[in-house]
Scaffold this motif. Structure first.
Motif, PDB file in Angstrom:
ATOM      1  N   ASN A   1      76.621  36.081  -2.568  1.00 29.48           N
ATOM      2  CA  ASN A   1      75.174  35.692  -2.260  1.00 29.48           C
ATOM      3  C   ASN A   1      75.170  34.202  -2.090  1.00 29.48           C
ATOM      4  O   ASN A   1      74.301  33.725  -2.683  1.00 29.48           O
ATOM      5  CB  ASN A   1      74.100  36.254  -3.266  1.00 29.48           C
ATOM      6  CG  ASN A   1      74.737  36.015  -4.727  1.00 29.48           C
ATOM      7  OD1 ASN A   1      75.909  35.299  -4.892  1.00 29.48           O
ATOM      8  ND2 ASN A   1      74.234  36.483  -5.383  1.00 29.48           N
ATOM      9  N   ASN A   2      75.977  33.623  -1.266  1.00 31.27           N
ATOM     10  CA  ASN A   2      76.014  32.281  -0.930  1.00 31.27           C
ATOM     11  C   ASN A   2      75.116  31.927  -0.285  1.00 31.27           C
ATOM     12  O   ASN A   2      75.318  31.355   1.114  1.00 31.27           O
ATOM     13  CB  ASN A   2      77.501  31.719  -0.548  1.00 31.27           C
ATOM     14  CG  ASN A   2      78.415  30.975  -1.612  1.00 31.27           C
ATOM     15  OD1 ASN A   2      77.483  30.807  -2.583  1.00 31.27           O
ATOM     16  ND2 ASN A   2      79.316  30.748  -1.303  1.00 31.27           N
ATOM     17  N   THR A   3      73.698  32.127  -0.100  1.00 35.46           N
ATOM     18  CA  THR A   3      72.797  31.880   0.959  1.00 35.46           C
ATOM     19  C   THR A   3      71.632  31.002   0.149  1.00 35.46           C
ATOM     20  O   THR A   3      71.429  30.868  -0.850  1.00 35.46           O
ATOM     21  CB  THR A   3      72.321  33.345   1.199  1.00 35.46           C
ATOM     22  OG1 THR A   3      71.136  32.859   1.952  1.00 35.46           O
ATOM     23  CG2 THR A   3      71.880  34.235   0.383  1.00 35.46           C
ATOM     24  N   LYS A   4      70.795  30.425   1.067  1.00 36.01           N
ATOM     25  CA  LYS A   4      69.995  29.315   0.460  1.00 36.01           C
ATOM     26  C   LYS A   4      68.499  30.081   0.406  1.00 36.01           C
ATOM     27  O   LYS A   4      67.710  29.840  -0.207  1.00 36.01           O
ATOM     28  CB  LYS A   4      69.798  28.193   1.561  1.00 36.01           C
ATOM     29  CG  LYS A   4      71.167  27.368   1.426  1.00 36.01           C
ATOM     30  CD  LYS A   4      71.116  26.456   0.247  1.00 36.01           C
ATOM     31  CE  LYS A   4      72.398  25.698   0.632  1.00 36.01           C
ATOM     32  NZ  LYS A   4      72.916  25.224  -0.814  1.00 36.01           N
TER      33      LYS A   4
END
Lengths: 373, 365
Positions: free
Chosen positions: A365-368
């Motif tokens: 979940n490397n999302t902004k």
């Protein structure tokens, strides 16, 4: 898991900080209600803490509180409530005093012998409650409270002149211990002496942390505390765990009275401090069963104890410190529960938010973009 | 915020375990270090700091467990303090103990009083023995007093009492007053000091009327359990003895004794007070008709005597024994009903004379 690290620290610190703030505020309310200055007692007590002789008293007292609280904490980690620390340390100190007065061996043997005597006495006394629990299902709370009462009677018996008692004036003692069993203190000059066994308290704290966090036994213990059925399912024998935990708790409890016994009084008399085991419960609660937390809690308690007598000389009542200790314990219980629930809700909200944003748990979940943040 | 954290999370994952270990170890180390730091802190001692503000103050007393308001032992000391305050017009202090305290705390209390300039400083109760031994040496210019114990020292007066003699007289009175031939004894805590009260009382009863049975009970094994400070425990014990037909109950139980007196008054039987003349205590006025007499232990007189000797610059030292001979102990005669009991006054007077001239030897245990 690491994701919540900052929060975990925040949550861990928030509990005690809130509790202390509330307790101090409520104590001030008590002071105002009795028509006194709500701030001056604290200034006086802080000033006391800056004197080296008071510091020595605080450290000496804290060492005993610390050991007693560790004993309670071991039980807490397993959902066992050892209220019997009070009886265990008193009986253990008395047995150590008796052995110390009658055996006269070289210090290298004498000191370990006394430590072992206290350890085994404490373990034996709590072991009774442990055995009763695993064999007959007797609640350890009831059993240890009863054993406290029995311990005072056993002590009174051992004090009889034709058993081990030595009467000094109007005082009951066990006679003076041989000098080989005395532990020299750390000389602080005019400030007095720090008990040598303060080091034992520190070592026990480190040992507690290592055993709980770095050994299989510690893992089993914590697992049993978290969920007995789950632990049993993964191969932990719950009965054995209960008994072992009680024995260790009692063994540590047995050591709680030794700093003063071997460092100062050298005899077990009517003047021997009592009630340390009960105070240990509050200290373990405040310290959240963590070795560092308990150390701070023990120092806080000792500070309240040793700095408050000065209040009597300034037209305040030193009992304000006792009120404060009581309020701290009350607010600790409330604030920890509140903080725990708040943390839980936050976690749930976050999980909910992530799910709503279309992420699958556990996926990268490397999302902004996270909804609502 | 959450997303930010998770980015870091990825980066940290590798060093996860080592990070945790070091950080926890660091925390332990910090804890140890702060203990060590505190130990070596450079602040002066509380002694050195306030020695400049030394004033000439008067008598100070430090109470024992039970403290002020027990209508008995500690209050007797307080009465002596009040008298000294009135007489000599100086500032006095009276300080209560905390529960579960150590000898070090008592030392601190006594030292604190001495260094502020109070003189004499009196520890009320034998528990102050070891502490006084240590403190008296440090303050050679202050006169110390200790009640119920003997402490060596050039500047220490040990104020000891012959409790067994007063208790013997109480026993004589009880044996004369009983109609059921059963009397009771309630001791606060099972300690040698209280055994003296019981021993004297029993002997007094037996010597007067050997048919009278004495029922004894101690409330607790240790003072911390409240033997000297729990009227409820005293009440329960007295009720038990009254049920066993006791119609005179003697108590040596500090504040707990109030409960004994209350129970006796409710059952309309006699109570015998202790230490102070409890017939005249205001807090006990409701029950005074049932307080036959009190075994007096003139702690107040002893406290006052020491204060007076210091005021006269001839401080008392060594062992000061307060017994029947010097009226340091005795039996109160304030309740007029006492004289209505046939033979009581005579028997007490005879026993008193016997103890003073040595024909009656009273046991202490």
């Amino acid at each position: 898991m690491k994701k919540f690290d900052k929060e975990r620290v925040l949550l861990a610190v928030a509990g005690p900080v809130i509790a202390l703030a509330v307790a101090f505020a409520l104590s001030s309310v008590v002071l105002i209600a009795s028509g006194k200055n709500p701030v001056e007692p604290y200034t006086l007590m802080f000033e006391q803490a800056s004197f080296s002789d008071i510091q020595v008293l605080i450290i000496n007292q804290a060492s005993m509180y610390y050991i007693a609280a560790l004993a309670v904490a071991i039980g807490f980690r397993m959902n066992l409530f050892n209220i019997g620390v009070d009886g265990q340390y008193q009986l253990a100190a008395m047995m150590a005093a008796i052995v110390g007065a009658h055996a006269d061996l070289p210090a290298v043997i004498q000191v370990p012998l006394l430590l072992l005597t206290a350890l085994l006495t404490g373990a034996f006394w709590s072991g009774i409650a442990g055995v009763l629990k695993v064999t007959r299902g007797v609640s350890e709370v009831v059993a240890t409270i009863m054993l406290n009462a029995i311990a005072t009677s056993v002590i009174a018996y051992l004090w009889l002149p034709d058993v081990f008692g030595v009467k000094v004036g109007n005082n009951n003692t066990t006679g003076e211990m041989h000098e080989s069993g005395w532990i020299p203190g750390i000389d602080m000059g005019d400030a007095g002496e720090i008990y040598g066994l303060v080091i034992l308290a520190v070592l026990l704290g480190i040992g507690y942390w290592v055993v709980l966090n770095r050994t299989r036994f510690g893992f089993d213990l914590r697992a049993s505390g978290a969920s007995e059925s789950a632990a049993a399912a993964s191969g932990v024998d719950p009965k054995r765990m209960v008994l072992t935990a009680m024995l260790i708790s009692g063994g540590i409890a047995g050591l709680a009275g030794l700093p003063i016994l071997m460092g100062d009084t050298h005899t077990y008399s009517l003047n021997f401090p009592t009630g340390i085991g009960f105070l240990g419960i509050g200290i373990a609660l405040l310290g959240r069963n963590s070795p560092v937390g308990i150390a701070f809690a023990a120092l806080l308690w000792a500070w309240l104890d040793k700095a408050s007598p000065e209040l009597d000389f300034h037209d305040y009542d030193k009992e304000i410190a006792v009120i404060m200790q009581g309020l701290i314990v009350l607010s600790v219980v409330v604030s920890y529960e509140a903080v725990r629930e708040w943390g839980l809700r936050r976690q749930q909200r976050r999980v909910g938010a992530e799910l709503a944003a279309g992420h699958v748990l556990g996926a990268d979940n490397n999302t902004k973009e996270v909804a609502g943040r | 915020m959450c997303a930010e954290l998770s980015t870091h999370c990825g980066a940290w994952r590798m060093g996860n375990f080592t990070m945790r270990r070091t950080s926890k170890l660091t925390r332990v180390a910090v804890g140890v270090a702060s203990i060590a730091l505190a130990a070596t802190a450079c602040g002066g001692t509380s002694d050195s700091d306030s020695s400049s503000s030394k004033e000439d103050l008067g008598l100070a007393i430090a109470y024992d467990i039970g403290g002020k308001g027990d209508q008995s032992f500690n209050d007797a000391a307080y009465a002596g303090l009040q008298k000294a305050q009135k007489e000599f017009g100086y500032k006095t202090a009276d300080i209560e103990p905390t529960e579960g305290e150590t000898d070090a705390d008592k030392e601190q209390r006594l030292a604190s009083l001495a260094k502020q300039g109070y003189n004499p400083v009196i520890g009320v109760g034998f528990a102050y023995g070891p502490a006084m031994d240590a403190v008296a040496k440090k303050y050679p210019d202050t006169t110390f007093g200790i009640v119920d114990s003997v402490v060596e020292g050039d500047n220490v007066a040990s104020l000891v009492f012959a409790e067994q003699e007063a208790s013997y007289l109480a026993g004589v009175a009880a044996a004369k007053a009983t109609k059921t031939n059963t009397v009771g004894f309630v001791g606060g805590v099972d300690i040698p000091l209280i055994h003296k009260f019981e021993a004297g009382y029993k002997q007094g009863v037996q010597d007067t009327n050997s048919k009278v049975k004495v029922v004894s009970q101690y409330l607790t094994q240790t003072a911390e359990e409240g033997g000297f400070s729990s009227p409820d425990k005293g009440k329960a014990a007295a009720e038990g003895q009254i049920e066993k037909k006791a119609d005179v109950v003697y108590q040596a139980a500090g504040l707990s004794g109030q409960g004994v007196i209350e129970a006796a008054a409710k059952a309309k039987v006699w109570a015998i007070g202790v230490d102070s003349d409890q017939y005249q205590q205001e807090a006990l006025a409701a029950y005074k008709d049932y307080i036959l007499t009190s075994a007096l232990k003139d702690v107040g007189g002893a406290v006052y005597a020491l204060a007076q000797s210091v005021d006269n610059d001839k401080p008392l030292t060594g062992v000061q024994t307060f017994d029947l001979k010097v009226d340091g102990v005795g039996l109160a005669e304030s309740n007029p009903k006492m004289t209505e009991i046939p033979g009581l006054t005579d028997a007490v007077a005879k026993a008193k004379a016997g103890i003073i001239d040595g024909t009656i030897k009273v046991k202490t245990e």
